[in-house]
Design a protein around this motif. Structure first.
Motif, PDB file in Angstrom:
ATOM      1  N   UNK A   1       0.843  -1.195   0.000  1.00 21.35           N
ATOM      2  CA  UNK A   1       0.000   0.000   0.000  1.00 21.35           C
ATOM      3  C   UNK A   1       0.874   1.238   0.000  1.00 21.35           C
ATOM      4  N   UNK A   2       0.353   2.295  -0.588  1.00 22.83           N
ATOM      5  CA  UNK A   2       1.087   3.562  -0.645  1.00 22.83           C
ATOM      6  C   UNK A   2       0.136   4.699  -0.300  1.00 22.83           C
TER       7      UNK A   2
ATOM      8  N   UNK B   1       1.688  -6.420 -14.479  1.00 25.95           N
ATOM      9  CA  UNK B   1       1.585  -6.571 -13.031  1.00 25.95           C
ATOM     10  C   UNK B   1       2.385  -5.490 -12.312  1.00 25.95           C
ATOM     11  N   UNK B   2       3.594  -5.242 -12.771  1.00 27.77           N
ATOM     12  CA  UNK B   2       4.448  -4.228 -12.162  1.00 27.77           C
ATOM     13  C   UNK B   2       3.877  -2.826 -12.325  1.00 27.77           C
ATOM     14  N   UNK B   3       3.203  -2.571 -13.437  1.00 27.23           N
ATOM     15  CA  UNK B   3       2.678  -1.239 -13.719  1.00 27.23           C
ATOM     16  C   UNK B   3       1.627  -0.803 -12.711  1.00 27.23           C
ATOM     17  N   UNK B   4       1.010  -1.771 -12.032  1.00 25.16           N
ATOM     18  CA  UNK B   4      -0.071  -1.434 -11.113  1.00 25.16           C
ATOM     19  C   UNK B   4       0.309  -1.624  -9.654  1.00 25.16           C
ATOM     20  N   UNK B   5       1.625  -1.622  -9.373  1.00 24.35           N
ATOM     21  CA  UNK B   5       2.059  -1.577  -7.979  1.00 24.35           C
ATOM     22  C   UNK B   5       1.540  -0.295  -7.342  1.00 24.35           C
ATOM     23  N   UNK B   6       1.350  -0.343  -6.028  1.00 23.94           N
ATOM     24  CA  UNK B   6       0.663   0.762  -5.349  1.00 23.94           C
ATOM     25  C   UNK B   6       1.368   2.101  -5.531  1.00 23.94           C
ATOM     26  N   UNK B   7       2.725   2.099  -5.528  1.00 23.18           N
ATOM     27  CA  UNK B   7       3.424   3.374  -5.677  1.00 23.18           C
ATOM     28  C   UNK B   7       3.265   3.960  -7.079  1.00 23.18           C
TER      29      UNK B   7
ATOM     30  N   UNK C   1       5.369  10.138  -1.021  1.00 21.94           N
ATOM     31  CA  UNK C   1       4.693   8.845  -0.923  1.00 21.94           C
ATOM     32  C   UNK C   1       5.270   8.056   0.252  1.00 21.94           C
ATOM     33  N   UNK C   2       4.377   7.410   0.997  1.00 22.32           N
ATOM     34  CA  UNK C   2       4.767   6.505   2.079  1.00 22.32           C
ATOM     35  C   UNK C   2       4.315   5.105   1.685  1.00 22.32           C
ATOM     36  N   UNK C   3       5.270   4.180   1.558  1.00 24.11           N
ATOM     37  CA  UNK C   3       4.959   2.803   1.164  1.00 24.11           C
ATOM     38  C   UNK C   3       5.242   1.868   2.340  1.00 24.11           C
ATOM     39  N   UNK C   4       4.348   0.886   2.534  1.00 23.55           N
ATOM     40  CA  UNK C   4       4.491   0.004   3.700  1.00 23.55           C
ATOM     41  C   UNK C   4       5.508  -1.116   3.492  1.00 23.55           C
TER      42      UNK C   4
END
Length: 588
Positions: free
Chosen positions: A456-457, A516-522, A541-544
């Protein structure tokens, strides 16, 4: 009646140890007939007496013993940290007979709570609720605030919330106790940190809506929550509020502000607050050192440490750990090794598991895997899972299959059910192009019913926090976001960009991996920020989770193609992307 000079003389004699004058003092001064004065005598004299004498003193009064006078004895004993005596008196006065000699009230327990260690305080709190009734805290603010403090100190957030919700009109101490409970939960439990920070900000909004004036305790909790969420605009507001209301920006508040600004990516503001703080202590220095480490400013951290040590500020284990982390994130391996060697000899600090973990992480990042493995075998402390994870990740980067598999065996022996470990193993084998092993790790994870923690971002746009999950389509602007994602990918491909599909976790076709990579949360957060924020404004941006290699490369290119600075905090550190370059130097 007023206290006379003979009373003062007799009390002085009593303080000097002549306890035989006690009954004469009671009789000649007539104090035993006046409950307030007798209560004062009990509070002054009882810490100097054994429990039996204290009880005789109370029972010698011509007045019948009352809960008020008994509470005076308890207050004196607990205030002087005579906890065993206070507990003995409590048992003798309130529990020893049936029916008991006296009945406790809301003022009986708070002194005991304050004097008792956490586990005992929790037992007393539970006992008080059963004895007085669950409604007692709602009827008395002193007891309510004391119970909140106990449950907060012991991390019992649910109990804390139940007590708070029973208070009809909570005052500021009650609000602060609840905020402190959530703040402790945020600091103690990584899994609950974000939800606890959300709760703190929600409570703060309620406090302001009720026109309750916050104080420094309130702001420390709120500022910490802002740092956890990366909500820099909320943090700036809290800082401004403190300045406008002339609240004391003491060392504790300054430390919270340094931690918050550094945690939100505003290292410049953290440095301003730190420079303005007049009474910097070890914790304040540690906060600034940790901030510099997170942002990869290794040399600056070493310079600050030298100033701290030169100024005579005490150095502790956290100080050295922060300096070592700064070396690890900046690739200053020799310097980090030097501080590790000095910590016990020069500073008298025995290395803990965190220090060994930092050293192994630093050696692993630098590709010195043999040295890292050697240190693991030589450690006087049993390695934990984090240490094995560091080395496994480095083995994947540097192509060390055999060593990586040895560390995987150790990791699974310690934490076989951790979802993050299975993902790490799958990623390790994917980097090695061992797709069957990668899928086996994923299948084992599914067969055991283990769910992967979703990436999540959070992105702050004009003071509003927007959260995205991988492949998220729940945002109101989802259609526009995905259109922007496609535009970004097209422009990056035109610049010669090719996805690093080894970051994908599935053995699928190359084109599907890239999707798949294109839709990572960041990626979704960056796309939304490009749409919703002002042109040229930094994207924060804060990523978990740890940012993957492909998203890292993508963010570098986006910063150059779109002329935007991107500040991204992942689970490990900060990345500042400017003009196609990351501040980490690809060393993370």
């Amino acid at each position: 009646m007023s206290l006379s000079a003979p009373w003062l003389v007799s009390t002085a004699s009593f303080r000097a140890g002549r306890s035989s004058s006690l009954h004469a003092l009671v009789l000649t001064a007539g104090l035993a007939r006046h409950s307030p004065n007798f209560s004062l005598l009990l509070r002054l004299a009882s810490p100097l007496l054994p429990v039996s004498h204290r009880l005789r003193l109370l029972l010698s009064s011509p007045l019948p013993p009352t809960t008020f006078l008994a509470n005076s004895l308890l207050l004196a004993s607990s205030s002087s940290r005579c906890l065993p005596s206070a507990l003995s008196l409590y048992a003798l006065l309130f529990l020893s007979s049936s029916p008991p000699l006296l009945r406790p009230n809301a003022f009986t327990y708070p002194p005991l709570f304050r004097a008792a260690p956490p586990a005992l305080a929790l037992a007393l709190a539970t006992h008080s609720v059963k004895f007085l009734g669950a409604h007692a805290a709602s009827c008395d603010r002193v007891l309510g605030a004391a119970l909140l403090g106990v449950f907060a100190r012991c991390g019992r957030i649910a109990s804390c919330r139940r007590v708070f919700d029973r208070i009809a009109h909570p005052d500021l101490p009650a609000w602060n106790a609840l905020l402190s409970a959530y703040a402790r939960l945020r600091a103690r439990d990584v899994a609950c940190a974000t939800s606890a920070a959300d709760a703190i900000l929600e409570l703060f909004v309620r406090i302001l809506s009720l026109a309750i004036e916050p104080n420094e305790i309130t702001l420390v909790a709120v500022i910490g929550a802002c740092g956890e969420l990366g909500a820099v605009s909320h943090g700036v507001w809290a800082h401004t509020y403190a300045v406008k209301r002339r609240l004391a920006v003491n060392c504790i508040v300054a430390t919270a502000l340094v931690e918050m600004y550094a945690g939100c990516g505003r290292l410049d503001l953290a440095e301003q607050v730190f420079a303005a703080a007049s009474d910097r202590d070890t914790r304040c220095y540690n906060a600034m050192l940790h901030g510099l480490a997170l942002h990869g400013h290794g040399r600056a951290a070493l310079s600050l440490f030298d100033r701290m040590h030169g100024a005579g500020v005490p150095v502790d284990g956290v100080t050295v750990l922060s300096v070592m982390c700064a070396c690890a994130h900046a690739g200053l391996v020799d310097e980090g090794l030097d501080y590790f060697d000095r910590m016990e000899i020069e500073f008298g600090i025995e290395p803990r598991i965190e220090h060994y973990g930092c050293m192994i992480d630093m050696l692993s990042r630098a590709g010195r895997l043999n040295n890292a493995e050697k240190l693991i075998h030589e450690m006087p402390i049993v390695p934990n899972a984090a240490i094995y994870r560091s080395l496994i990740r480095a083995c994947g980067i540097h192509g060390k299959l055999e060593l990586g598999e040895k560390m995987i065996a150790e990791l699974m022996r310690l934490e076989p059910d951790d979802s993050g470990n299975h993902v790490l193993i799958s990623n390790f084998y994917a980097r090695m192009n061992r797709w069957e092993d990668a899928m086996k790790a994923r299948k084992e994870m599914k067969s055991m019913g283990i769910d992967k923690n979703p990436g999540s971002s959070l992105v702050d746009i004009n003071g509003v926090l927007h959260e995205f999950l991988v492949g998220d389509k729940t945002h109101p602007a989802s259609k526009e976001i995905y259109t922007m994602v496609e535009e970004i990918e097209t422009r990056l491909i035109e610049c010669g960009r090719r996805s690093s599909t080894s970051s994908a976790l599935f053995d699928v076709e190359e084109e599907d991996k890239a999707d798949t990579l294109s839709y990572h949360s960041e990626r979704l957060a960056i796309a939304f920020a490009l749409i919703a924020s002002n042109p040229g404004a930094p994207i924060r941006i804060i990523k978990n989770l740890r940012v993957c290699a492909d998203c890292h490369e993508s963010a570098k290119l986006v910063s150059r193609v779109y002329g935007r600075e991107i500040v991204m905090r992942d689970r490990t550190r900060f990345h500042h992307f400017r003009d196609g370059v990351c501040s980490c130097g690809d060393f993370w």
